[in-house]
Design an enzyme around this catalytic site. Structure first.
Site, PDB file in Angstrom:
ATOM      1  N   VAL A 211       1.072  -1.137  -0.145  1.00  0.00           N
ATOM      2  CA  VAL A 211       0.032   0.130   0.035  1.00  0.00           C
ATOM      3  C   VAL A 211       0.772   1.207   0.086  1.00  0.00           C
ATOM      4  O   VAL A 211       2.029   1.460   0.921  1.00  0.00           O
ATOM      5  CB  VAL A 211      -0.914   0.028   1.181  1.00  0.00           C
ATOM      6  CG1 VAL A 211      -1.745   1.416   1.281  1.00  0.00           C
ATOM      7  CG2 VAL A 211      -1.972  -1.053   1.037  1.00  0.00           C
TER       8      VAL A 211
ATOM      9  N   GLY B  30       4.667   3.687   2.966  1.00  0.00           N
ATOM     10  CA  GLY B  30       4.174   2.570   2.076  1.00  0.00           C
ATOM     11  C   GLY B  30       4.513   1.571   3.144  1.00  0.00           C
ATOM     12  O   GLY B  30       5.217   1.648   4.068  1.00  0.00           O
ATOM     13  N   LYS B  31       3.723   0.587   2.684  1.00  0.00           N
ATOM     14  CA  LYS B  31       3.863  -0.521   3.725  1.00  0.00           C
ATOM     15  C   LYS B  31       3.403  -1.713   3.166  1.00  0.00           C
ATOM     16  O   LYS B  31       2.313  -1.603   2.314  1.00  0.00           O
ATOM     17  CB  LYS B  31       3.221  -0.664   5.165  1.00  0.00           C
ATOM     18  CG  LYS B  31       3.825  -1.481   5.916  1.00  0.00           C
ATOM     19  CD  LYS B  31       4.851  -0.641   6.929  1.00  0.00           C
ATOM     20  CE  LYS B  31       5.244  -1.507   8.085  1.00  0.00           C
ATOM     21  NZ  LYS B  31       6.177  -0.800   8.721  1.00  0.00           N
ATOM     22  N   GLY B  32       3.573  -3.068   3.379  1.00  0.00           N
ATOM     23  CA  GLY B  32       3.001  -4.086   2.920  1.00  0.00           C
ATOM     24  C   GLY B  32       3.728  -5.460   3.393  1.00  0.00           C
ATOM     25  O   GLY B  32       4.068  -5.480   4.657  1.00  0.00           O
TER      26      GLY B  32
ATOM     27  N   ASP C 255      10.515  -5.710   8.153  1.00  0.00           N
ATOM     28  CA  ASP C 255       9.659  -5.129   9.390  1.00  0.00           C
ATOM     29  C   ASP C 255       9.426  -6.875  10.195  1.00  0.00           C
ATOM     30  O   ASP C 255      10.523  -7.519  10.069  1.00  0.00           O
ATOM     31  CB  ASP C 255       8.299  -4.786   8.901  1.00  0.00           C
ATOM     32  CG  ASP C 255       7.381  -4.225   9.772  1.00  0.00           C
ATOM     33  OD1 ASP C 255       7.739  -3.230  10.302  1.00  0.00           O
ATOM     34  OD2 ASP C 255       6.524  -4.966  10.313  1.00  0.00           O
TER      35      ASP C 255
END
Ligand code: NAD
Length: 432
Positions: free
Chosen positions: A71, A116-118, A157
């Site tokens: 995202v 952003g991250k995912g 992460d």
């Protein structure tokens, strides 16, 4: 807000999701700064949401389909930046919330990045090392040009690490034309030091958590020697935060990880526990120099400082009344939900918010990105000195704003972060 209503509809259970928390935190700060309504609209939604389903061959020859997310919340200040998580709780709600938190975090830190991250919804303990390698490489390939060293730069992460980043960088670079390969080394940060990674990136987040606590203690004339602290999550962030706090003279008295909880009020040696987990499949369970603790009693442990450094939504209305610490330093992203936070603040407990407290990681990532982009190799001591200087500036900025405006540290951090993005939009206007 429309987006919150829409997300609530998608959820299976009527529990508060991370997205509800981040939106409530955002709206509360936006009200305080009287954020321009158009910019509030822009920042309330994500720019892009990429969902990829991809097949991977398992060791036994079967093919399994995985679902990966990326995202991209906002890039007003620069390329999207944020981690990739491998965990059963990864879904679109979590990825959206975590991406938004990244936008505020990079803005607050004064970096030229957006958020952003995912990740992938999976339990990595169920897969072999070679399966995880193939999953990571195929995920990178599936994301293709939706990521890029000047467009969207992932990092480690939960349950991803420097090895994961090395596989990603290698896959991405291998799919570029030969002459462009090396120029793409900064496609991810958090790589091993031997493969373009930054000396000290491994400890940057935990070091930042420790520094936030130290800066807070300095402001309040508190000596950290013999102060008792508890850590939830003994992974990258939890371990390094504990390592630096112990060096400062503080005492680790309880730890919780995904497998169990332990306590010893006389102190737990951080290095002994680390070595024990290395030999015990990453688990703290049955560590000989501590007694085992009931999972639900962890946050009620007697201590001065509480460091949630695992997952989101851990401190809630269910346990916030029991917390004994006077300081909660958020190593994890979103560990305290809105109800939990209200209770803590009412009780006079200070919270150093995630977007400030764990920002050492993204600052370290920025230094790695610069190092790769400029073809440089930085030394550990200069990295640590630069980190400390930058994090002190951020801490002082938030602390002073909170004092001046009589608000808690989280709201102050959000106000500063959102105002920087608002300024960029106002200066540039909206295309066309
Ligand atoms: P990690 O995978 O290295 O470690 C996670 C730890 O949490 C492990 O000890 C695991 O056993 C524990 N854990 C998992 N589920 C748990 C549960 N239900 N209860 C208690 N413990 C549990 O991950 P990390 O990189 O240390 O990340 C931890 C947190 O810090 C995450 O919220 C992440 O988003 C945040 N964070 C990480 C970085 C970074 O640079 N790694 C940067 C900023 C923020």
């Amino acid at each position: 807000m429309a987006i919150v209503a829409e997300i609530k509809k998608q959820k299976k259970q009527p529990v508060r999701g991370m997205m509800d928390n981040v939106m409530e935190q955002f709206n509360s700060a936006a009200d305080k700064i009287n954020l321009h309504p158009s910019i509030r609209k822009i920042l309330s939604i994500t720019n892009n949401e990429i969902i990829v389903n991809f097949p991977v061959k398992m060791d036994n020859g079967d093919v399994e389909i995985f679902r990966g997310y990326r995202v991209q919340h906002n890039n007003a200040l620069g390329p999207y930046k944020g981690g990739l998580r491998y965990h059963p709780t990864v879904d679109i709600d979590a990825a959206r919330a975590l991406a938004m938190w990244m936008t505020w975090k990079t803005s607050l830190a004064g970096l030229p990045y957006g958020g952003g991250k995912g990740g992938i919804q999976l339990d990595p303990s169920k897969y072999s090392e070679s399966e995880l390698e193939r999953i990571t490489r195929r995920f990178t390939f599936a994301l293709a040009d939706n990521i890029g060293p000047e467009h969207d730069i992932p990092a480690p992460d939960v349950n991803t690490n420097s090895q994961t980043m090395a596989w990603m960088a290698d896959t991405y670079m291998s799919t570029r034309p030969p002459a462009e390969r090396t120029a793409n080394q900064h496609i991810v940060t958090g790589k091993p030091a031997g493969s373009g990674g930054l000396e000290g990136r491994d400890r940057a987040t935990g070091f930042g958590v420790f520094l936030s606590i130290k800066f807070w203690a300095e402001k309040n004339n508190i000596n950290l020697t013999d102060k008792k602290f508890i850590v939830q999550g003994f992974g990258n962030v939890g371990y390094w935060a504990a390592y630096f706090l112990e060096k400062e003279g503080a005492k680790l008295v309880a730890v919780q990880d995904a497998f169990g909880s332990i306590e010893n009020q006389k102190g737990i040696s951080v290095e002994d526990l680390f070595n024990y987990t290395k030999a015990n499949k990453g688990s703290i369970v049955d560590f000989p120099d501590a007694m085992s603790l009931n999972k639900d009693d962890f946050f009620a442990t007697h201590c001065d400082i509480c460091i949630p450094a695992a997952l989101g939504n851990q401190i809630t209305a269910d346990n916030a009344m029991e917390i004994k610490a006077t300081l909660v330093a958020e190593g994890a992203n979103g560990p305290t939900n809105v109800e939990g936070e209200k209770i803590l603040l009412d009780r006079g407990i200070t919270i150093i918010p995630d977007i400030l407290c764990n920002s050492g990681g993204v600052v370290g990532s920025y230094y790695e990105w610069l190092q790769n982009r400029n073809g440089e190799l930085w030394q550990l001591d200069e990295v640590m000195a630069k980190l400390e200087k930058k994090l002190r500036e951020s801490f002082n900025k938030v602390y002073d704003y909170s004092q001046k405006e009589s608000m808690d540290l989280r709201t102050a951090a959000y106000c500063i972060a959102i105002q920087r993005i608002e300024r960029a939009y106002i200066e540039r206007g909206i295309f066309p």
